[in-house]
Write an enzyme that holds these catalytic residues in place. Sequence first.
Site, PDB file in Angstrom:
ATOM      1  CG  ASP A 114      43.176 -19.705  14.046  1.00  8.59           C
ATOM      2  OD1 ASP A 114      43.946 -19.740  15.029  1.00  8.59           O
ATOM      3  OD2 ASP A 114      42.094 -20.317  13.994  1.00  8.59           O
ATOM      4  N   GLY A 163      40.939 -15.811  24.805  1.00 10.91           N
ATOM      5  CA  GLY A 163      41.775 -15.336  23.698  1.00 10.91           C
ATOM      6  C   GLY A 163      42.504 -16.445  22.965  1.00 10.91           C
ATOM      7  CG  ASP A 197      46.021 -19.626  27.309  1.00 14.54           C
ATOM      8  OD1 ASP A 197      46.430 -20.746  26.941  1.00 14.54           O
ATOM      9  OD2 ASP A 197      46.000 -19.257  28.512  1.00 14.54           O
ATOM     10  CB  SER A 254      50.760  -8.099  26.273  1.00 13.15           C
ATOM     11  OG  SER A 254      51.289  -8.857  27.344  1.00 13.15           O
TER      12      SER A 254
HETATM   13  N1  AR6 Z   1      45.398 -16.595  16.344  1.00 15.58           N
HETATM   14  C1  AR6 Z   1      46.144 -15.461  16.359  1.00 15.58           C
HETATM   15  N2  AR6 Z   1      45.899 -14.425  17.187  1.00 15.58           N
HETATM   16  C2  AR6 Z   1      44.843 -14.537  18.026  1.00 15.58           C
HETATM   17  C3  AR6 Z   1      44.018 -15.673  18.082  1.00 15.58           C
HETATM   18  C4  AR6 Z   1      44.321 -16.736  17.177  1.00 15.58           C
HETATM   19  N3  AR6 Z   1      43.607 -17.855  17.145  1.00 15.58           N
HETATM   20  N4  AR6 Z   1      43.052 -15.460  19.025  1.00 15.58           N
HETATM   21  C5  AR6 Z   1      43.279 -14.237  19.535  1.00 15.58           C
HETATM   22  N5  AR6 Z   1      44.350 -13.665  18.931  1.00 15.58           N
HETATM   23  P1  AR6 Z   1      45.071 -12.487  23.974  1.00 15.58           P
HETATM   24  P2  AR6 Z   1      46.976 -11.428  25.968  1.00 15.58           P
HETATM   25  C6  AR6 Z   1      45.007 -12.357  19.163  1.00 15.58           C
HETATM   26  O1  AR6 Z   1      43.930 -11.839  24.657  1.00 15.58           O
HETATM   27  O2  AR6 Z   1      46.538 -10.045  25.662  1.00 15.58           O
HETATM   28  C7  AR6 Z   1      44.112 -15.310  28.112  1.00 15.58           C
HETATM   29  O3  AR6 Z   1      42.969 -15.436  28.927  1.00 15.58           O
HETATM   30  C8  AR6 Z   1      44.213 -11.290  19.866  1.00 15.58           C
HETATM   31  O4  AR6 Z   1      43.343 -10.645  18.949  1.00 15.58           O
HETATM   32  O5  AR6 Z   1      44.909 -13.866  23.466  1.00 15.58           O
HETATM   33  O6  AR6 Z   1      48.441 -11.725  26.074  1.00 15.58           O
HETATM   34  C9  AR6 Z   1      45.355 -15.861  28.808  1.00 15.58           C
HETATM   35  O7  AR6 Z   1      45.048 -17.004  29.581  1.00 15.58           O
HETATM   36  C10 AR6 Z   1      45.323 -10.373  20.328  1.00 15.58           C
HETATM   37  O8  AR6 Z   1      45.748  -9.523  19.268  1.00 15.58           O
HETATM   38  O9  AR6 Z   1      46.414 -12.516  24.903  1.00 15.58           O
HETATM   39  C11 AR6 Z   1      45.789 -14.708  29.647  1.00 15.58           C
HETATM   40  O10 AR6 Z   1      45.059 -14.651  30.862  1.00 15.58           O
HETATM   41  C12 AR6 Z   1      46.481 -11.324  20.629  1.00 15.58           C
HETATM   42  O11 AR6 Z   1      46.116 -12.582  20.002  1.00 15.58           O
HETATM   43  C13 AR6 Z   1      45.439 -13.502  28.805  1.00 15.58           C
HETATM   44  O12 AR6 Z   1      44.393 -13.940  27.922  1.00 15.58           O
HETATM   45  C14 AR6 Z   1      46.708 -11.594  22.104  1.00 15.58           C
HETATM   46  O13 AR6 Z   1      45.473 -11.523  22.787  1.00 15.58           O
HETATM   47  C15 AR6 Z   1      46.600 -13.061  27.949  1.00 15.58           C
HETATM   48  O14 AR6 Z   1      46.249 -11.854  27.312  1.00 15.58           O
END
Ligand code: AR6
Length: 209
Positions: free
Chosen positions: A40, A66, A68, A156
């Site tokens: 995490d 996610g 963020d 992404s």
């Molecule tokens: N630690 C590490 N990785 C994580 C965590 C965590 N705590 N939580 C999720 N992931 P995403 P994106 C992973 O969706 O695709 C948001 O709404 C997740 O499994 O977080 O760039 C923003 O505001 C995935 O492999 O980011 C944007 O609108 C990776 O992090 C949008 O999502 C990225 O997934 C960005 O989408």
Amino acid sequence: SILSSSRVITTVSSSMAASGGEGAVFNLSDSSLLKILKGDITKWSIGASSDAIVNPANERMLGGGGADGAIHRAAGPQLRAACYEVPEARPGVRCPLGEARITPGFNLPASRVIHTVGPIYDSAVNPKESLTNSYRNSLRVAKENNIRYIAFPAISCGIYGYPFDEAAVIGISTIKEFANDFKEVHFVLFADDIYSVWVNKAKEVLQKA
Ligand code: AR6
């Protein structure tokens, strides 16, 4: 932790333990390492003031789902307030696609947060170029701010739908361009499937430590 023999065996450092325990280590250069960890990113820190995590944000930079969402929850409301103060490049856009902005980490263990906006895979004009820019500009902003340890999630690869294997090659190759600028660059990956893809692509792109 002892990993299967096809993977890199490594000891568990404090940062790995904090972020989940499993990890693989590669050389970026003679003096810098790439570590791929499972865990995490909101828990990650190297314990130095020169560390930063990268937030896969959106152009408004005011939080989301996610990673963020998790980063904003862990950092506390001061992070949203600091993001709000970032000047708009155009109405509603604090961080345009492929760019990066830096804030403090507030209640996070990491000192700083570098916010970047990766492409939405299905709608971006040139997703590969935009994802490369996200990594490159995050690393540039980190370097300008004397960050020596930086942790990336799989930008992404969640809500924005980027294929893991292509994203891994882009992320790892772009980080390699900055090998001499950081002591350690980490990927902190949430899920087993993404972790395995990243370790396999790192074996192709880099030398084992
Ligand atoms: N630690 C590490 N990785 C994580 C965590 C965590 N705590 N939580 C999720 N992931 P995403 P994106 C992973 O969706 O695709 C948001 O709404 C997740 O499994 O977080 O760039 C923003 O505001 C995935 O492999 O980011 C944007 O609108 C990776 O992090 C949008 O999502 C990225 O997934 C960005 O989408």
